[in-house]
Design an enzyme around this catalytic site. Sequence first.
Site, PDB file in Angstrom:
ATOM      1  N   VAL A  67       0.864  -1.175   0.000  1.00  8.78           N
ATOM      2  CA  VAL A  67       0.000   0.000   0.000  1.00  8.78           C
ATOM      3  C   VAL A  67       0.898   1.220   0.000  1.00  8.78           C
ATOM      4  CG1 VAL A  67      -1.821   1.209   1.234  1.00  8.78           C
ATOM      5  CG2 VAL A  67      -1.663  -1.265   1.381  1.00  8.78           C
ATOM      6  N   ALA A 116      -0.344   4.458  -1.522  1.00  4.54           N
ATOM      7  CA  ALA A 116      -1.046   5.606  -2.074  1.00  4.54           C
ATOM      8  C   ALA A 116      -2.125   6.162  -1.154  1.00  4.54           C
ATOM      9  CB  ALA A 116      -1.670   5.240  -3.423  1.00  4.54           C
ATOM     10  N   CYS A 117      -2.048   5.902   0.148  1.00  9.83           N
ATOM     11  CA  CYS A 117      -3.050   6.414   1.070  1.00  9.83           C
ATOM     12  C   CYS A 117      -2.859   7.919   1.282  1.00  9.83           C
ATOM     13  CB  CYS A 117      -2.960   5.694   2.415  1.00  9.83           C
ATOM     14  SG  CYS A 117      -3.162   3.905   2.290  1.00  9.83           S
ATOM     15  N   THR A 118      -3.979   8.641   1.365  1.00  5.56           N
ATOM     16  CA  THR A 118      -3.947  10.089   1.560  1.00  5.56           C
ATOM     17  C   THR A 118      -4.875  10.459   2.709  1.00  5.56           C
ATOM     18  OG1 THR A 118      -3.506  10.465  -0.798  1.00  5.56           O
ATOM     19  CG2 THR A 118      -4.327  12.332   0.476  1.00  5.56           C
ATOM     20  N   ARG A 141       1.288  13.717  -3.772  1.00  6.06           N
ATOM     21  CA  ARG A 141      -0.043  13.740  -3.166  1.00  6.06           C
ATOM     22  C   ARG A 141      -0.077  14.618  -1.920  1.00  6.06           C
ATOM     23  NH1 ARG A 141      -0.905   9.336  -1.077  1.00  6.06           N
ATOM     24  NH2 ARG A 141       0.823   8.034  -1.830  1.00  6.06           N
TER      25      ARG A 141
END
Length: 359
Positions: A20, A22-24, A252
């Site tokens: 994982v 790409a968590c925002t 991001r």
Amino acid sequence: MTHRLIALVLAGLIGISTPVQACTNFLLIAADGTPVYGRTLEYALQTQSEVVVMPRNTLFVGMRANNAPGPKWNARYALVGVMSFGQPFVSDGMNEKGLAGGALYFPDFAAYTPAGEADPKTALAPWEFLTWVLTNFATVAEVKAALDKVTIVDLPTPVVNFTLPFHFPIHDASGASIVIEPIDGKLKVYDNPLGVLTNSPPFDWHLNNIRNYVKISPVNANPLKIGGQTFAPLGQGSGLLGVPGDPTPPSRFIRALGYVASARQAPDGPQTVRLAEHILNNFDIPIGFISTGEKDGPLEYTQWTSIADLRARKCYIKGYQDQVLREVDLNTFDLDAKSLFVAPFRSNPTPPKLEFGKP
């Protein structure tokens, strides 16, 4: 499902999927002071996520290698969150006091305490830590004060001998935010007035990286005059030229910060929830946009998006196959119940019909 079986399932997933990355996460503050927390979760395979309400006094038992006893605790506060594969620990959630947070992937930088150097009564596995926080504390200040009484140990998940690398954004109903990162075996804590976090590198690196974007502005750039000629910007948004659009964590972070800092403040919690949804839509990753390059390899995508009104104690969530926000009002549950309340994500690829009034 037993803790051992849960670990094996989780380990199998990690062994065959990409991490994982790409968590925002961000926090918005409404004009009336209501904090609203938003977050996306990306993974390459179905995590079988379910929304869970865990009542007060729920017993948690830590899992250790070779079935050794781990720490035990009873929930002081009830919480609503997301769990995967039926494991009784959440990767994101909010408790009845409005304390909220998530476990975000932190590869290459997470460094936990060696398991042999930690007191087994206070040593938590990486996937247990967030649930421990949300079931024991009401505010960010309480969490900070308690961190010297606990460690996160380098505990490989069974079968693949892989330790989950996490760092943790934590927010409370006052609008306070911190970031907790396991660095060199210690828990490093940063105050986070920005309310934003993504993934690696560490939080202080992201703060320094902001200095590369200090000229970016939501206000359009002035026309450029050279040699008697005037060159006006093409369309709106010229002040935002240079905002990174790729899905890497540093990009991001800057993009999320730009939205949080520039979006017009909504008057209250419910309208800020909708504002958070609009911002989170910009971080949605469809299947196929990110690929490891491996033939027939797993494809990372946004499996679910969650939003929480930290004063109203309401959580909203939507999944990849159903993009309609669903509300979970923690106030409507029996928070002294004797068992968990669980709701699975359901596939609903057909959009609801728009209802028309009679002519």
